[in-house]
Design a protein around this motif. Structure first.
Motif, mmCIF file in Angstrom:
data_model
loop_
_atom_site.group_PDB
_atom_site.id
_atom_site.type_symbol
_atom_site.label_atom_id
_atom_site.label_comp_id
_atom_site.label_asym_id
_atom_site.label_seq_id
_atom_site.Cartn_x
_atom_site.Cartn_y
_atom_site.Cartn_z
ATOM 1 N N PHE A 48 0.820 -1.217 0.000
ATOM 2 C CA PHE A 48 0.000 0.000 0.000
ATOM 3 C C PHE A 48 0.850 1.262 0.000
ATOM 4 O O PHE A 48 0.624 2.180 -0.792
ATOM 5 N N TYR A 49 1.841 1.325 0.879
ATOM 6 C CA TYR A 49 2.581 2.570 1.061
ATOM 7 C C TYR A 49 3.571 2.846 -0.065
ATOM 8 O O TYR A 49 4.208 3.907 -0.078
ATOM 9 N N GLY A 50 3.669 1.919 -1.010
ATOM 10 C CA GLY A 50 4.405 2.223 -2.223
ATOM 11 C C GLY A 50 3.593 3.081 -3.183
ATOM 12 O O GLY A 50 4.138 3.650 -4.127
ATOM 13 N N HIS A 51 2.299 3.185 -2.906
ATOM 14 C CA HIS A 51 1.403 3.957 -3.763
ATOM 15 C C HIS A 51 0.833 5.202 -3.078
ATOM 16 O O HIS A 51 0.581 6.216 -3.741
ATOM 17 N N PHE A 52 0.587 5.108 -1.773
ATOM 18 C CA PHE A 52 -0.058 6.214 -1.045
ATOM 19 C C PHE A 52 0.657 6.430 0.275
ATOM 20 O O PHE A 52 1.085 5.482 0.931
ATOM 21 N N GLU A 53 0.761 7.689 0.685
ATOM 22 C CA GLU A 53 1.453 7.982 1.938
ATOM 23 C C GLU A 53 0.589 7.707 3.161
ATOM 24 O O GLU A 53 1.096 7.534 4.265
ATOM 25 N N SER A 54 -0.730 7.649 2.966
ATOM 26 C CA SER A 54 -1.636 7.402 4.091
ATOM 27 C C SER A 54 -2.995 6.955 3.578
ATOM 28 O O SER A 54 -3.304 7.115 2.386
ATOM 29 N N LYS A 55 -3.818 6.431 4.475
ATOM 30 C CA LYS A 55 -5.183 6.069 4.095
ATOM 31 C C LYS A 55 -5.971 7.309 3.713
ATOM 32 O O LYS A 55 -6.803 7.270 2.803
ATOM 33 N N GLU A 56 -5.701 8.431 4.371
ATOM 34 C CA GLU A 56 -6.414 9.663 4.033
ATOM 35 C C GLU A 56 -6.097 10.103 2.615
ATOM 36 O O GLU A 56 -6.988 10.563 1.885
ATOM 37 N N ALA A 57 -4.840 9.948 2.194
ATOM 38 C CA ALA A 57 -4.484 10.322 0.822
ATOM 39 C C ALA A 57 -5.270 9.479 -0.174
ATOM 40 O O ALA A 57 -5.754 9.982 -1.194
ATOM 41 N N LEU A 58 -5.407 8.193 0.118
ATOM 42 C CA LEU A 58 -6.214 7.330 -0.736
ATOM 43 C C LEU A 58 -7.674 7.747 -0.693
ATOM 44 O O LEU A 58 -8.355 7.791 -1.726
#
Length: 201
Positions: A48-58
């Motif tokens: 996951f964190y290879g694509h988004f810095e946080s769940k909020e960003a997603l």
């Protein structure tokens, strides 16, 4: 382990956003975890964190995607309508359908996210995305009103869309009871009878 190609990485990111867009609409922006999203995407949690810095960003990207999907559908339905009244019906009827009620993952993000927005700060990225999406839909609906007065058209759009959102919310809350269908039918009937602009006094 071989390195994932850029093409595959982009595809994985798209799969994650699509999975999140559906899940967030089904359960709310704060009702799922990263593990839930990655499981729905068929990918491992660790990626996951290879694509988004946080769940909020997603969540911000998925929320924007959800609004764009609905806006696109609205444009298609309006584009085939012969006049404003037909265009409004083309929006209201599917919005207040049993299919819309029973499939929240592919339905209105306003209904899905409004409760979460009550707990967001005024300057949060999530709330900004929500407000942008909501205003885009309201602007579209305003343009389908028949008054020459923009302020009147805006008021009509606010009232009608509020009724649509409220009716869909209540229909979902009462699903399984006859009242649910009754709410949908009453709202559709009322919106079909309401004039697009205030009647002359």
């Amino acid at each position: 382990m071989p390195r994932v190609s850029r093409k595959q990485a982009d595809l994985n990111r798209e799969i994650i956003v699509e999975a999140a867009t559906r899940l967030f609409r089904e359960r709310g922006l704060h009702g799922i975890s990263v593990v839930d999203v990655m499981g729905a995407a068929g990918l491992t949690h660790g990626g996951f964190y290879g694509h988004f810095e946080s769940k909020e960003a997603l969540a911000v990207e998925a929320s924007d995607r959800a609004f764009e999907q609905v806006a696109g559908r609205w444009r298609e339905r309006i584009g085939t309508a012969e006049d404003h009244a037909a265009a409004r019906r083309a929006l209201v009827e599917p919005y207040l359908s049993t299919a819309s009620r029973d499939n929240p993952g592919d339905s209105c993000p306003v209904v899905a996210f409004a409760g979460d927005m009550c707990h967001e700060s005024a300057d949060s990225a999530l709330r900004e995305t929500f407000m942008t999406g909501l205003n885009r839909l309201l602007d579209t609906l305003s343009q389908l009103m028949d008054s020459d007065d923009a302020a009147s058209n805006r008021q009509q759009a606010l009232v009608q869309y509020s009724l649509m959102v409220g009716a869909l919310t209540l229909a979902r809350a009462t699903r399984g009871d006859a009242l649910s269908d009754e709410i949908l039918e009453a709202a559709k009937g009322f919106l079909g009878a309401v004039p697009a602009s205030p009647a002359p006094r």
